[in-house]
Design an enzyme around this catalytic site. Structure first.
Site, PDB file in Angstrom:
ATOM      1  N   ASP A 166       0.853  -1.178   0.000  1.00 21.82           N
ATOM      2  CA  ASP A 166       0.000   0.000   0.000  1.00 21.82           C
ATOM      3  C   ASP A 166       0.893   1.233   0.000  1.00 21.82           C
ATOM      4  O   ASP A 166       1.528   1.563   1.013  1.00 21.82           O
ATOM      5  CB  ASP A 166      -0.905  -0.018   1.233  1.00 21.82           C
ATOM      6  N   ASN A 169       2.608   6.182  -4.054  1.00 23.91           N
ATOM      7  CA  ASN A 169       3.383   6.287  -5.292  1.00 23.91           C
ATOM      8  C   ASN A 169       2.869   5.332  -6.363  1.00 23.91           C
ATOM      9  O   ASN A 169       3.150   5.521  -7.552  1.00 23.91           O
ATOM     10  CB  ASN A 169       4.863   5.991  -5.022  1.00 23.91           C
ATOM     11  N   ASN A 170       2.108   4.326  -5.951  1.00 20.61           N
ATOM     12  CA  ASN A 170       1.599   3.338  -6.906  1.00 20.61           C
ATOM     13  C   ASN A 170       0.697   3.958  -7.965  1.00 20.61           C
ATOM     14  O   ASN A 170       0.616   3.460  -9.090  1.00 20.61           O
ATOM     15  CB  ASN A 170       0.817   2.241  -6.174  1.00 20.61           C
ATOM     16  N   ASP A 187      -9.856   9.805  -7.877  1.00 25.45           N
ATOM     17  CA  ASP A 187     -10.090   8.951  -6.717  1.00 25.45           C
ATOM     18  C   ASP A 187     -11.409   8.215  -6.873  1.00 25.45           C
ATOM     19  O   ASP A 187     -12.316   8.671  -7.586  1.00 25.45           O
ATOM     20  CB  ASP A 187     -10.111   9.796  -5.440  1.00 25.45           C
ATOM     21  N   ASP A 188     -11.527   7.109  -6.160  1.00 25.10           N
ATOM     22  CA  ASP A 188     -12.726   6.281  -6.310  1.00 25.10           C
ATOM     23  C   ASP A 188     -13.985   6.921  -5.735  1.00 25.10           C
ATOM     24  O   ASP A 188     -15.097   6.441  -5.975  1.00 25.10           O
ATOM     25  CB  ASP A 188     -12.510   4.901  -5.677  1.00 25.10           C
ATOM     26  N   ASP A 283       0.179  13.980  -4.717  1.00 23.98           N
ATOM     27  CA  ASP A 283      -0.436  14.903  -5.667  1.00 23.98           C
ATOM     28  C   ASP A 283       0.345  16.207  -5.761  1.00 23.98           C
ATOM     29  O   ASP A 283       0.474  16.785  -6.849  1.00 23.98           O
ATOM     30  CB  ASP A 283      -1.897  15.160  -5.299  1.00 23.98           C
ATOM     31  N   ILE A 313      -7.998  10.743   3.370  1.00 24.77           N
ATOM     32  CA  ILE A 313      -6.813  11.254   4.042  1.00 24.77           C
ATOM     33  C   ILE A 313      -7.017  12.694   4.493  1.00 24.77           C
ATOM     34  O   ILE A 313      -6.575  13.100   5.565  1.00 24.77           O
ATOM     35  CB  ILE A 313      -5.590  11.154   3.108  1.00 24.77           C
ATOM     36  N   SER A 314      -7.704  13.488   3.673  1.00 25.89           N
ATOM     37  CA  SER A 314      -7.889  14.906   4.003  1.00 25.89           C
ATOM     38  C   SER A 314      -8.741  15.128   5.238  1.00 25.89           C
ATOM     39  O   SER A 314      -8.745  16.226   5.803  1.00 25.89           O
ATOM     40  CB  SER A 314      -8.511  15.639   2.814  1.00 25.89           C
ATOM     41  N   SER A 315      -9.458  14.108   5.676  1.00 20.63           N
ATOM     42  CA  SER A 315     -10.311  14.255   6.851  1.00 20.63           C
ATOM     43  C   SER A 315      -9.575  13.940   8.151  1.00 20.63           C
ATOM     44  O   SER A 315     -10.120  14.139   9.240  1.00 20.63           O
ATOM     45  CB  SER A 315     -11.538  13.332   6.723  1.00 20.63           C
TER      46      SER A 315
END
Length: 355
Positions: A166, A169-170, A187-188, A283, A313-315
């Site tokens: 995980d 960079n993937n 993003d999904d 990003d 992640i932003s949360s």
């Protein structure tokens, strides 16, 4: 009156007096109500024609100014309005949708179903970074939904790009066998309407070296200590308030496939290690990479995007502080700040009532 109405004709006023014909007296003689209305009408028509001429001149002047401004927008933005790709290039036919996901199969299903319905979607790649490979039931479901939702005779190809760990960079690893240069990274948990996505694709075609996206961000000058300049990461509200941005995030953006190779093989490995360690800021790293290549700002496209997820992640707590740190750490690796700020936004005039 004599035949032919010649100047030698006479006027008889009914009292027996016959006077010589005078055109000047005829014009000056009272003509009654009908004549007065006719004169007024002629006067109004004359003024209307003058106003129409003035408006026509004003419209021509405005059009000239718009043309001059349009001719300047390209150089300011670094746009190339003569596309560098040939008309016969397959890169002009469509784009590949690159979906980053992690343990959110319900969101992945919605994202694949949506982007499969967009006419320009040529392929869908899913960045899979879980320990276990995707179950066959999920693959079968997604292939079936693509077949049912796609409106093209050519159905988008689905591929899972498997990774052993995980790592953020993937999402920017090179992909072999791509038939299009355009990549839409998303993003999904974000859905961009197909019409909006196609407009952004046409914008990207005018400047294929630039990032074109929907989520703008800004680097603001914060302070200077001991000769070192520090910057602050500006989120959405600072962009909304000032109308200024210098990045578009790869969570919803077009870029050229060559940047996958550059991110993986050309960018300093210290940045890769940073992203791996902090689990953040891939990003920002991509925005810096593209800006360093183009020496130009990205392009923010106006359009509504729909968030279907409830967390990310932003949360997490301390997110902005980590973004500030990685922005300054990344900038320190460049000899100069590669990011270029701008106030220009691409808008689809067909969707605007006034423009």
């Amino acid at each position: 009156m004599a035949a032919g109405g010649s100047p030698d004709a006479a006027l008889n006023f009914g009292d027996g007096a016959v006077l010589p014909y005078s055109p000047a007296k005829v014009k000056a003689a009272p003509r009654g109500r009908t004549s007065s209305w006719s004169s007024l009408l002629l006067l109004l028509l004359g003024r209307t024609r003058k106003l129409a001429k003035v408006r026509l001149l004003l419209a021509a002047g405005v059009l000239l100014v718009l043309v001059l401004l349009a001719s300047q927008v390209g150089p300011l933005m670094g746009w190339n309005h003569q596309p560098s790709l040939s008309a016969s290039s397959p890169s002009r036919d469509g784009y590949m949708v690159l979906i980053n996901t992690w343990r959110r199969n319900s969101l992945l299903k919605k994202a694949v179903a949506h982007y499969a319905s967009c006419p320009k979607t040529d392929a869908i790649h899913v960045v899979w970074s879980e320990n276990d490979p995707p179950p066959e039931s999920l693959k079968t479901y997604l292939r079936n939904i693509i077949m049912s939702r796609s409106r093209n005779s050519h159905k988008p190809k689905l591929q899972f790009d498997l990774n052993e760990e995980d790592n953020l960079n993937n999402r920017f690893k090179p992909i072999n066998g791509l038939t299009n240069d355009a990549i839409f990274s998303v993003d999904d948990d974000l859905l961009v309407p197909c019409s909006t996505l196609e407009f952004a694709f046409t914008v990207w075609q005018t400047t294929p070296d630039t990032m074109v996206g929907f989520v703008p961000r800004m680097h603001w000058l914060d302070e200077q200590k001991n000769g070192v300049v520090y910057y602050k990461y500006g989120g959405w509200w600072s962009v909304w308030w000032t109308g200024t941005y210098s990045m578009v995030l790869s969570k919803a953006a077009f870029f050229h496939q060559k940047y996958l190779d550059m991110y993986t093989y050309k960018m300093p490995s210290t940045i890769h290690d940073y992203v791996t360690r902090e689990r953040n800021c891939e990003d920002i790293a991509m925005s810096l990479l593209v800006a360093n290549v183009t020496q130009a700002p990205p392009i923010w496209v106006k359009g509504k995007i729909h968030e279907i997820g409830s967390y990310g992640i932003s949360s997490l707590a301390g997110h902005n502080k980590r973004r500030n740190n990685c922005l300054n750490d990344f900038i320190s690796l460049y000899s100069a700040v590669p990011l270029v700020s701008t106030n220009i936004k691409a808008v689809d005039a067909r969707e605007e009532w006034f423009w």
